[in-house]
Design a protein around this motif. Structure first.
Motif, PDB file in Angstrom:
ATOM      1  N   HIS A   1       5.490 -15.018   9.927  1.00 54.19           N
ATOM      2  CA  HIS A   1       5.582 -16.083  10.930  1.00 54.19           C
ATOM      3  C   HIS A   1       4.238 -16.360  11.595  1.00 54.19           C
ATOM      4  O   HIS A   1       3.875 -17.514  11.809  1.00 54.19           O
ATOM      5  N   GLN A   2       3.496 -15.309  11.890  1.00 53.59           N
ATOM      6  CA  GLN A   2       2.167 -15.497  12.486  1.00 53.59           C
ATOM      7  C   GLN A   2       1.235 -16.223  11.518  1.00 53.59           C
ATOM      8  O   GLN A   2       0.429 -17.052  11.934  1.00 53.59           O
ATOM      9  N   LEU A   3       1.348 -15.913  10.245  1.00 59.74           N
ATOM     10  CA  LEU A   3       0.516 -16.557   9.236  1.00 59.74           C
ATOM     11  C   LEU A   3       0.793 -18.060   9.194  1.00 59.74           C
ATOM     12  O   LEU A   3      -0.129 -18.882   9.172  1.00 59.74           O
ATOM     13  N   VAL A   4       2.059 -18.415   9.237  1.00 51.12           N
ATOM     14  CA  VAL A   4       2.450 -19.829   9.195  1.00 51.12           C
ATOM     15  C   VAL A   4       2.107 -20.529  10.512  1.00 51.12           C
ATOM     16  O   VAL A   4       1.739 -21.709  10.517  1.00 51.12           O
ATOM     17  N   ASP A   5       2.194 -19.814  11.635  1.00 53.16           N
ATOM     18  CA  ASP A   5       1.966 -20.413  12.952  1.00 53.16           C
ATOM     19  C   ASP A   5       0.495 -20.560  13.324  1.00 53.16           C
ATOM     20  O   ASP A   5       0.186 -21.145  14.357  1.00 53.16           O
ATOM     21  N   ARG A   6      -0.421 -20.021  12.510  1.00 54.29           N
ATOM     22  CA  ARG A   6      -1.851 -20.150  12.827  1.00 54.29           C
ATOM     23  C   ARG A   6      -2.226 -21.619  12.969  1.00 54.29           C
ATOM     24  O   ARG A   6      -1.845 -22.444  12.158  1.00 54.29           O
ATOM     25  N   GLN A   7      -3.003 -21.919  13.995  1.00 54.05           N
ATOM     26  CA  GLN A   7      -3.404 -23.304  14.248  1.00 54.05           C
ATOM     27  C   GLN A   7      -4.677 -23.689  13.499  1.00 54.05           C
ATOM     28  O   GLN A   7      -4.933 -24.860  13.267  1.00 54.05           O
ATOM     29  N   GLU A   8      -5.484 -22.681  13.137  1.00 56.48           N
ATOM     30  CA  GLU A   8      -6.748 -22.965  12.470  1.00 56.48           C
ATOM     31  C   GLU A   8      -6.514 -23.374  11.015  1.00 56.48           C
ATOM     32  O   GLU A   8      -5.561 -22.965  10.388  1.00 56.48           O
ATOM     33  N   GLU A   9      -7.434 -24.194  10.526  1.00 57.36           N
ATOM     34  CA  GLU A   9      -7.393 -24.575   9.112  1.00 57.36           C
ATOM     35  C   GLU A   9      -8.090 -23.503   8.287  1.00 57.36           C
ATOM     36  O   GLU A   9      -9.012 -22.863   8.790  1.00 57.36           O
ATOM     37  N   PRO A  10      -7.719 -23.292   7.060  1.00 56.08           N
ATOM     38  CA  PRO A  10      -6.578 -23.914   6.379  1.00 56.08           C
ATOM     39  C   PRO A  10      -5.257 -23.308   6.837  1.00 56.08           C
ATOM     40  O   PRO A  10      -5.216 -22.151   7.238  1.00 56.08           O
ATOM     41  N   ARG A  11      -4.244 -24.132   6.796  1.00 56.39           N
ATOM     42  CA  ARG A  11      -2.916 -23.688   7.223  1.00 56.39           C
ATOM     43  C   ARG A  11      -2.111 -23.221   6.013  1.00 56.39           C
ATOM     44  O   ARG A  11      -2.365 -23.623   4.892  1.00 56.39           O
ATOM     45  N   VAL A  12      -1.115 -22.380   6.274  1.00 61.08           N
ATOM     46  CA  VAL A  12      -0.222 -21.881   5.222  1.00 61.08           C
ATOM     47  C   VAL A  12       1.173 -22.433   5.480  1.00 61.08           C
ATOM     48  O   VAL A  12       1.700 -22.326   6.591  1.00 61.08           O
ATOM     49  N   ARG A  13       1.749 -23.031   4.467  1.00 56.89           N
ATOM     50  CA  ARG A  13       3.106 -23.598   4.605  1.00 56.89           C
ATOM     51  C   ARG A  13       4.156 -22.487   4.502  1.00 56.89           C
ATOM     52  O   ARG A  13       3.998 -21.549   3.727  1.00 56.89           O
ATOM     53  N   LEU A  14       5.214 -22.642   5.268  1.00 57.07           N
ATOM     54  CA  LEU A  14       6.301 -21.668   5.276  1.00 57.07           C
ATOM     55  C   LEU A  14       6.875 -21.465   3.879  1.00 57.07           C
ATOM     56  O   LEU A  14       7.191 -20.342   3.487  1.00 57.07           O
ATOM     57  N   SER A  15       6.967 -22.511   3.103  1.00 56.42           N
ATOM     58  CA  SER A  15       7.557 -22.403   1.756  1.00 56.42           C
ATOM     59  C   SER A  15       6.774 -21.453   0.845  1.00 56.42           C
ATOM     60  O   SER A  15       7.330 -20.908  -0.098  1.00 56.42           O
ATOM     61  N   ARG A  16       5.492 -21.225   1.148  1.00 59.69           N
ATOM     62  CA  ARG A  16       4.688 -20.321   0.319  1.00 59.69           C
ATOM     63  C   ARG A  16       4.956 -18.851   0.627  1.00 59.69           C
ATOM     64  O   ARG A  16       4.657 -17.983  -0.193  1.00 59.69           O
ATOM     65  N   VAL A  17       5.501 -18.547   1.814  1.00 57.20           N
ATOM     66  CA  VAL A  17       5.655 -17.142   2.206  1.00 57.20           C
ATOM     67  C   VAL A  17       7.063 -16.745   2.627  1.00 57.20           C
ATOM     68  O   VAL A  17       7.361 -15.558   2.730  1.00 57.20           O
ATOM     69  N   ALA A  18       7.942 -17.703   2.863  1.00 59.08           N
ATOM     70  CA  ALA A  18       9.295 -17.386   3.339  1.00 59.08           C
ATOM     71  C   ALA A  18      10.029 -16.510   2.336  1.00 59.08           C
ATOM     72  O   ALA A  18      10.157 -16.858   1.166  1.00 59.08           O
ATOM     73  N   GLY A  19      10.444 -15.324   2.800  1.00 61.69           N
ATOM     74  CA  GLY A  19      11.221 -14.420   1.970  1.00 61.69           C
ATOM     75  C   GLY A  19      10.436 -13.743   0.855  1.00 61.69           C
ATOM     76  O   GLY A  19      11.010 -13.050   0.029  1.00 61.69           O
ATOM     77  N   LYS A  20       9.130 -13.932   0.848  1.00 66.60           N
ATOM     78  CA  LYS A  20       8.309 -13.358  -0.223  1.00 66.60           C
ATOM     79  C   LYS A  20       7.890 -11.932   0.127  1.00 66.60           C
ATOM     80  O   LYS A  20       7.815 -11.550   1.277  1.00 66.60           O
ATOM     81  N   ASN A  21       7.580 -11.148  -0.906  1.00 66.48           N
ATOM     82  CA  ASN A  21       7.183  -9.757  -0.692  1.00 66.48           C
ATOM     83  C   ASN A  21       5.691  -9.659  -0.375  1.00 66.48           C
ATOM     84  O   ASN A  21       4.973 -10.663  -0.362  1.00 66.48           O
ATOM     85  N   PHE A  22       5.230  -8.448  -0.142  1.00 68.85           N
ATOM     86  CA  PHE A  22       3.849  -8.231   0.283  1.00 68.85           C
ATOM     87  C   PHE A  22       2.832  -8.664  -0.765  1.00 68.85           C
ATOM     88  O   PHE A  22       1.739  -9.097  -0.434  1.00 68.85           O
ATOM     89  N   LEU A  23       3.194  -8.572  -2.053  1.00 65.63           N
ATOM     90  CA  LEU A  23       2.263  -8.983  -3.107  1.00 65.63           C
ATOM     91  C   LEU A  23       1.998 -10.484  -3.039  1.00 65.63           C
ATOM     92  O   LEU A  23       0.858 -10.931  -3.165  1.00 65.63           O
ATOM     93  N   VAL A  24       3.043 -11.253  -2.823  1.00 68.52           N
ATOM     94  CA  VAL A  24       2.893 -12.700  -2.709  1.00 68.52           C
ATOM     95  C   VAL A  24       2.106 -13.043  -1.442  1.00 68.52           C
ATOM     96  O   VAL A  24       1.219 -13.904  -1.461  1.00 68.52           O
ATOM     97  N   LEU A  25       2.403 -12.347  -0.340  1.00 70.69           N
ATOM     98  CA  LEU A  25       1.666 -12.592   0.905  1.00 70.69           C
ATOM     99  C   LEU A  25       0.176 -12.357   0.717  1.00 70.69           C
ATOM    100  O   LEU A  25      -0.653 -13.143   1.179  1.00 70.69           O
ATOM    101  N   THR A  26      -0.170 -11.274   0.049  1.00 71.55           N
ATOM    102  CA  THR A  26      -1.581 -10.971  -0.186  1.00 71.55           C
ATOM    103  C   THR A  26      -2.224 -12.036  -1.067  1.00 71.55           C
ATOM    104  O   THR A  26      -3.339 -12.488  -0.788  1.00 71.55           O
ATOM    105  N   ASP A  27      -1.517 -12.474  -2.096  1.00 64.96           N
ATOM    106  CA  ASP A  27      -2.045 -13.534  -2.967  1.00 64.96           C
ATOM    107  C   ASP A  27      -2.282 -14.810  -2.171  1.00 64.96           C
ATOM    108  O   ASP A  27      -3.297 -15.485  -2.355  1.00 64.96           O
ATOM    109  N   VAL A  28      -1.353 -15.153  -1.295  1.00 66.07           N
ATOM    110  CA  VAL A  28      -1.498 -16.351  -0.466  1.00 66.07           C
ATOM    111  C   VAL A  28      -2.693 -16.206   0.468  1.00 66.07           C
ATOM    112  O   VAL A  28      -3.490 -17.139   0.634  1.00 66.07           O
ATOM    113  N   LEU A  29      -2.844 -15.030   1.090  1.00 65.08           N
ATOM    114  CA  LEU A  29      -3.990 -14.790   1.965  1.00 65.08           C
ATOM    115  C   LEU A  29      -5.303 -15.002   1.221  1.00 65.08           C
ATOM    116  O   LEU A  29      -6.189 -15.722   1.697  1.00 65.08           O
TER     117      LEU A  29
END
Length: 86
Positions: A25-53
């Motif tokens: 939620h904090q990742l999606v709520d960040r105001q600075e660019e670039p932003r991360v869309r909820l659809s990229r991380v919702a319900g995803k595991n830590f591996l996907v989160l790291t890839d998105v980061l």
């Protein structure tokens, strides 16, 4: 010294499920660019989160963003450890 995505995986993997959800939620709520869309991380595991980061913020930026988010969810010990690995 850059922290590798594999090392970043370890920090995100060690979060409790509750803190992992806060992290998402904090990742999606960040105001600075670039932003991360909820659809990229919702319900995803830590591996996907790291890839998105890494894909969103580059390897160097991903560590800073992860540490910032960890501090934001009161995971200060983890944020400190992540800073030490850099």
């Amino acid at each position: 010294l850059l922290i590798s995505p594999e090392n970043l995986n370890e920090f995100v993997e060690d979060l409790t499920e509750q803190n992992l959800e806060k992290f998402r939620h904090q990742l999606v709520d960040r105001q600075e660019e670039p932003r991360v869309r909820l659809s990229r991380v919702a319900g995803k595991n830590f591996l996907v989160l790291t890839d998105v980061l890494v894909s969103t913020f580059t390897e160097k930026g991903a560590v800073s963003v992860a540490a910032e988010i960890l501090r934001g969810i009161d995971c200060n010990q983890e944020a400190g450890r992540l800073g030490e690995k850099r």
